[in-house]
Motif scaffolding. Structure first.
Motif, short mmCIF file in Angstrom:
data_model
loop_
_atom_site.label_atom_id
_atom_site.label_comp_id
_atom_site.label_asym_id
_atom_site.label_seq_id
_atom_site.Cartn_x
_atom_site.Cartn_y
_atom_site.Cartn_z
N VAL A 123 101.45 143.44 130.50
CA VAL A 123 100.15 142.92 130.24
C VAL A 123 100.29 141.68 129.62
CG1 VAL A 123 99.06 145.22 130.48
CG2 VAL A 123 99.98 144.33 128.33
N VAL A 124 99.49 140.74 129.75
CA VAL A 124 99.38 139.61 128.90
C VAL A 124 97.93 139.53 128.12
CG1 VAL A 124 99.05 137.20 128.83
CG2 VAL A 124 100.61 138.17 130.28
N LEU A 125 98.04 139.57 126.90
CA LEU A 125 96.60 139.83 126.04
C LEU A 125 96.25 138.36 125.73
CD1 LEU A 125 97.94 142.65 123.77
CD2 LEU A 125 96.54 142.89 125.89
N THR A 126 94.75 138.19 125.65
CA THR A 126 94.25 137.05 125.32
C THR A 126 92.90 137.17 124.60
OG1 THR A 126 93.61 134.52 125.98
CG2 THR A 126 93.09 136.44 127.45
N GLY A 127 92.51 136.36 123.89
CA GLY A 127 91.24 136.48 123.16
C GLY A 127 90.80 135.24 122.17
N HIS A 128 89.59 135.12 122.16
CA HIS A 128 89.02 134.16 121.32
C HIS A 128 88.20 134.69 120.02
CE1 HIS A 128 85.26 131.62 119.98
NE2 HIS A 128 86.20 130.46 119.96
N SER A 129 88.69 133.93 118.73
CA SER A 129 88.15 134.27 117.43
C SER A 129 88.36 135.79 117.18
CB SER A 129 86.79 134.20 117.30
OG SER A 129 86.20 134.00 116.25
N LEU A 130 87.46 136.40 117.07
CA LEU A 130 87.63 137.88 117.03
C LEU A 130 88.49 138.55 118.04
CD1 LEU A 130 87.35 140.49 114.95
CD2 LEU A 130 85.04 140.90 115.90
N GLY A 131 88.29 138.28 119.10
CA GLY A 131 89.02 138.81 120.36
C GLY A 131 90.28 138.41 120.22
N GLY A 132 90.74 137.36 119.64
CA GLY A 132 92.27 137.02 119.37
C GLY A 132 92.88 137.82 118.38
N ILE A 133 92.07 138.20 117.46
CA ILE A 133 92.52 139.07 116.34
C ILE A 133 92.97 140.62 117.06
CG2 ILE A 133 91.70 140.40 114.39
CD1 ILE A 133 90.35 138.01 113.28
N ASP A 134 91.95 140.95 117.98
CA ASP A 134 92.13 142.12 118.54
C ASP A 134 93.22 142.05 119.56
OD1 ASP A 134 90.18 143.92 117.31
OD2 ASP A 134 88.61 142.65 118.62
N ALA A 135 93.63 140.81 120.12
CA ALA A 135 94.75 140.78 121.05
C ALA A 135 95.87 140.82 120.21
CB ALA A 135 94.55 139.56 121.78
N ALA A 136 95.97 140.03 119.24
CA ALA A 136 97.19 139.96 118.35
C ALA A 136 97.46 141.73 117.57
CB ALA A 136 97.20 139.15 117.38
N GLY A 137 96.17 142.38 117.37
CA GLY A 137 96.48 143.56 116.73
C GLY A 137 97.08 144.59 117.74
N LEU A 138 96.51 144.59 119.01
CA LEU A 138 97.44 145.36 120.15
C LEU A 138 98.87 145.03 120.23
CD1 LEU A 138 94.47 145.66 122.64
CD2 LEU A 138 95.32 147.40 121.20
N ALA A 139 99.01 143.74 120.21
CA ALA A 139 100.28 143.25 120.46
C ALA A 139 101.24 143.76 119.38
CB ALA A 139 100.43 141.68 120.68
N ALA A 140 100.90 143.93 118.34
CA ALA A 140 101.60 144.46 117.20
C ALA A 140 101.93 145.80 116.79
CB ALA A 140 100.96 143.82 115.86
N ASN A 141 100.64 146.52 117.66
CA ASN A 141 100.53 147.89 117.46
C ASN A 141 101.80 148.63 118.20
OD1 ASN A 141 99.62 150.63 118.74
ND2 ASN A 141 98.01 150.15 116.84
N GLN A 142 102.37 149.45 117.64
CA GLN A 142 103.72 150.13 118.35
C GLN A 142 103.39 151.15 119.08
OE1 GLN A 142 105.96 151.66 114.79
NE2 GLN A 142 107.75 150.44 115.40
N GLU A 143 102.34 151.75 119.11
CA GLU A 143 101.95 152.88 120.15
C GLU A 143 101.44 151.93 121.33
OE1 GLU A 143 98.51 156.42 120.95
OE2 GLU A 143 99.02 155.54 118.70
N PHE A 144 100.69 151.24 121.33
CA PHE A 144 100.08 150.25 122.39
C PHE A 144 101.50 149.76 122.96
CE2 PHE A 144 98.91 146.23 124.54
CZ PHE A 144 97.60 146.83 125.17
N ARG A 145 102.47 149.00 122.13
CA ARG A 145 103.64 148.29 123.09
C ARG A 145 104.52 149.59 123.66
NH1 ARG A 145 104.46 143.33 121.80
NH2 ARG A 145 106.56 143.83 122.48
N SER A 146 104.30 150.77 123.17
CA SER A 146 105.21 151.87 123.78
C SER A 146 104.55 152.10 125.22
CB SER A 146 105.30 153.12 123.01
OG SER A 146 104.06 153.72 122.85
#
Length: 135
Positions: free
Chosen positions: A44-67
């Protein structure tokens, strides 16, 4: 600010025997991936604007999501994501306008490095913000 609240909530959730819950927008993004037929192990490639960018980065940093998913890249627009611990195997590009205050709200500049780039853009010409028939 949002991340600091999450950091405080996580230990409490763990002490109560529950895994920390993702914010609503991130849960909805995971549901959208599942609804679209994206399977565990898919790239997957995540993208977002403003708060959506925060959510995209949050998912990318989340170990469970990354697993569950192979997060190859994150692109954010106008988002304060400098403080997210996104692993080096994920490319990150933060795009921000030089006059936009939002990317600075976490107090950490969006970094440039081996796997992270910040692109700062400026309005290309003086009349860009003027209406055709007035200021």
């Amino acid at each position: 600010m949002i991340r600091r609240v999450d950091r405080l909530a996580t230990p409490l959730a763990e002490r109560l025997g529950r895994p920390p819950e993702l914010p609503q927008a991130q849960r909805m993004a995971v549901q959208a991936l599942q609804d679209a037929g994206i399977r565990s192990g898919d790239t997957v490639v995540l993208t977002g604007h403003s708060l959506g960018g925060i959510d995209a980065a949050g998912l990318a940093a989340n170990q469970e999501f990354r697993s569950r998913y192979d997060v190859q890249a994150v692109t954010t627009y106008g988002a304060p994501v400098g403080d997210f611990a996104i692993p080096a195997e994920t490319s990150v590009m933060a795009v921000e306008h030089v006059d936009d205050l939002v990317p600075t709200l976490d107090g950490v500049p969006n970094p440039d490095g081996e796997h992270r780039s910040t692109v700062r853009v400026n309005t290309p010409y003086a009349g860009a913000l003027c209406y055709k028939d007035g200021p």
